[in-house]
Each structure stands twice: as structure tokens, then as C-alpha cells.
Design an enzyme around this catalytic site. Structure first.
Site: not given
Ligand code: COA
Ligand code: ZN
Length: 313
Positions: A18-19, A217, A219, A250, A259
Site C-alpha cells: 500500500r504505502d 507507523h 517513515h 507518500c 517507511n
Molecule cells: N474508491 C474508488 N473510487 C472512489 C472512491 C473510492 N474509495 N471514492 C471516490 N471515488 C471516485 C468517485 O466515484 C468519483 O468517480 P467519478 O469521477 O468517476 O464519478 C471520483 O472518485 C471522485 O469522487 P469524489 O467523492 O468527488 O472525491 P474527490 O475527488 O473529492 O477525492 C478521495 C476524494 C478521498 C476519494 C480521493 O482524494 C482519494 O481517493 N484519495 C486517496 C488518498 C490516498 O490514498 N492517500 C494516501 C494514503 S494516506
Molecule cells: Zn505512511
């Protein structure tokens, strides 16, 4: 009450899938990820954060998460979890067969907004819904809270322990009835061992030790990853995250490297008499596979020493 410190054994959670993988911008072949994860299991890893159910637009590397989970969902003897940023992620993770969800909330307002595009309070509201969902799922489902930026934020600087207490208290209020594992995350790797000890001590004084299961957790950006983890277990933490080969960085925490390398942590623990159940030579084989993946940044001390010297006694 804290029972045995240092403990006789600790649980390691391997977070390279994941990370680590999320730090590689070009999606890797699914098969290469599956082979690396299998090598980790062959080395004795018992808990794996296998990926994240996040927007594939935000993290394209995780677009194949369903296939990765289905490759391992029937493996016996290994606990699989996935990171989720929202209820949609929870639903998708549960539908894939996973029963362990890792919900992420950063205690720093700015980092939370950059990471999951909402305020900390909005993330805590999301946590309430996810907690309801996990309760509905029954006793086999588990929820872990990753509290990001507990020590340092790339945008706000050093984090006061009281802020960690404040966010955790709100999180506990909405997860009542669930036995929550909470990972105190040094997202940027800028914590030092004394700060880790002090922050955990302050949190324990306020919320008590038995309220949650304690995880750390870390790094290794500033070279203190192993030391931070050791201080965390001296303070009662029994679950440590690490990333094989030190893969990572990240995308939402500029400047943070990977990490703490699992092999470096395992070496320190096992040489110190703390059981991890890991076969070091096999772990180093997994580290070699991971380090060979294109586009990844790795950092590992153990991979630099002759293999005969790396064997733990
Ligand atoms: N899994 C899959 N798709 C997802 C989802 C999820 N958990 N959450 C939202 N989506 C999709 C929506 O369906 C939408 O799709 P579309 O454009 O085809 O309609 C799109 O993503 C945007 O959704 P929205 O609710 O408007 O979210 P956003 O654009 O504000 O983004 C997050 C917010 C949280 C979903 C996004 O920033 C994200 O996934 N971040 C991950 C951060 C991460 O992994 N960080 C590292 C770990 S610490
Ligand atoms: Zn981390």
C-alpha cells in the site's frame, strides 16, 4: 495497564503493497505485485496492508486492487487489510471479501485536506458512518484508524500532542463499541524517538492504555525509523508497520521517503530477543524483488550487508 515492556513479541504489518506501491506513479503489472506479496507471505509476514480502495484518479497505482485482493483472499494464516478514505472505499473493500479496514484521518488540517480533500471534522463524520458499517458486519470485521501526521506535518510543522489527543477523542466517541487499533503515524518521518515516547505517553495519560490497541507507523526520512519504532514499543505499542526494502514515499507528503524497512526493523527486534516470526533470508529475497520493481525508491541497511552477516542469531 502495560503488561510486559519490552514485549516478547510484536506484530508486524507489512505496508509495502500500500504505502510502498502507491509511491510508484506508473502502474506496475498486477502479476509483479502479486509475486512480491507472495514472497512476503513466504517470509512469514502475517499481516499485510494489501493496498487501498481509493479513487483511481487520485492513486492510479491502486486501480487493480480488486484483482490483488482476490489473489490472496483465500490464503490461510495471513490477515489482510486495506486502506480506505471514505464509505465508498469501505463498501468496495468489504465486497472484495476483506474484513479489515484501515481508515485514514490526519490530525493536521492541511494534510488531511491535501490527502482526502476534506476537513478533519468531515473525515471524523465519515468515520462514524464507517464504524456503523463495521458494526453491522459483525464480529469478524475490524477497523483500524491511521492517525496521520501525529508528530509532524509537511505544511504545519511540528504537531502538538494535545492535537493528537483532541482528534483521537473525537474518533473514539464515534467508534464506541468497536475495539479500535490506532496507528500513530509519522507520515513524514521527521519524528524523533523522544517525541514519539512523549506523544504516546501524553495520549495514554488522557485516554488510558486499554481503550485501544496501539500501533506505530513510521517513515525513515531522517534516519530515525527503527529508533522511533523501538521507543514506541517501549511505550507499549505492540503493532509496528514497516515496508519491505523501505519502498515508499507518500504522494501527499512532499519530501517524505519510504517507511522504515521491514528487514531493518526485524533485525533490531530479533537481535534484541523480540519475536517477529520472520525468516530473514526469505524477507531479503522479497526485498530484492521489491527493489527491482521499476520506478520505486527503496532504502534498506540490511540489503547492503553480506547475506551471511544479515542472518539473525
Ligand atoms: N474508491 C474508488 N473510487 C472512489 C472512491 C473510492 N474509495 N471514492 C471516490 N471515488 C471516485 C468517485 O466515484 C468519483 O468517480 P467519478 O469521477 O468517476 O464519478 C471520483 O472518485 C471522485 O469522487 P469524489 O467523492 O468527488 O472525491 P474527490 O475527488 O473529492 O477525492 C478521495 C476524494 C478521498 C476519494 C480521493 O482524494 C482519494 O481517493 N484519495 C486517496 C488518498 C490516498 O490514498 N492517500 C494516501 C494514503 S494516506
Ligand atoms: Zn505512511
Amino acid at each position: 495497564m502495560i503488561s510486559t515492556i519490552p514485549p516478547h513479541s510484536v506484530e508486524l504489518v507489512e505496508v509495502a503493497p500500500r504505502d510502498g506501491f502507491q509511491s510508484i506513479s506508473d502502474p506496475l503489472p498486477t502479476q509483479a505485485k502479486v509475486e512480491a506479496i507472495q514472497a512476503l507471505i513466504d517470509a512469514g509476514i502475517k499481516r499485510i496492508e494489501i493496498g487501498s480502495f481509493v479513487s483511481p484518479k487520485a492513486v492510479p497505482q491502486m486501480a487493480d486492487i480488486k484483482d490483488i485482493v482476490s489473489a490472496f483472499i483465500n490464503q490461510q494464516g495471513v490477515r489482510l487489510s486495506a486502506l480506505i478514505p471514505n464509505l465508498k472505499g469501505a463498501e468496495l473493500a468489504l465486497a472484495s471479501g476483506l474484513r479489515e479496514l484501515v481508515y485514514v484521518v490526519s490530525v493536521s488540517e492541511t494534510h488531511n485536506k491535501k490527502n482526502v480533500r476534506q476537513s478533519v471534522d468531515a473525515s471524523l463524520e465519515g468515520l462514524a458512518h464507517i464504524a456503523d458499517r463495521v458494526r453491522d458486519e459483525g464480529p469478524k470485521a475490524r477497523l483500524r484508524l491511521d492517525l496521520g501526521t501525529c508528530f509532524d506535518c509537511p505544511y504545519e510543522g511540528r504537531i502538538d500532542a494535545q492535537r493528537v489527543v483532541e482528534v483521537l477523542r473525537k474518533a473514539l466517541a464515534v467508534t464506541e463499541g468497536l475495539q479500535l487499533e490506532v496507528a500513530f503515524c509519522d507520515t513524514t518521518g521527521r519524528a524523533n524517538p523522544y517525541q514519539v515516547r512523549e506523544t504516546l505517553k501524553i495520549v495514554q495519560q488522557v485516554i488510558g492504555y486499554d481503550t485501544i490497541d496501539w500501533a506505530f507507523h513510521g517513515h525513515n526520512t531522517f534516519g530515525a525509523g527503527v529508533a522511533n519504532a523501538l521507543f514506541a514499543i517501549e511505550q507499549g505499542v505492540t503493532v509496528l508497520d514497516a515496508s519491505c526494502a523501505g519502498l515508499g514515499g507518500c504522494p501527499f507528503a512532499p519530501g517524505a521517503t519510504g517507511n522504515t524497512a521491514t528487514e531493518d526493523l526485524v533485525f533490531a527486534l530479533q537481535e534484541g530477543g523480540i519475536e517477529t516470526g520472520i525468516d530473514m533470508m526469505r524477507l531479503l529475497h522479497a526485498a530484492d524483488l521489491i527493489a527491482a520493481l521499476p520506478g520505486g525508491l527503496t532504502a534498506s541497511s540490511l540489503r547492503q550487508v553480506p547475506r551471511t552477516r544479515a542472518a539473525t542469531r
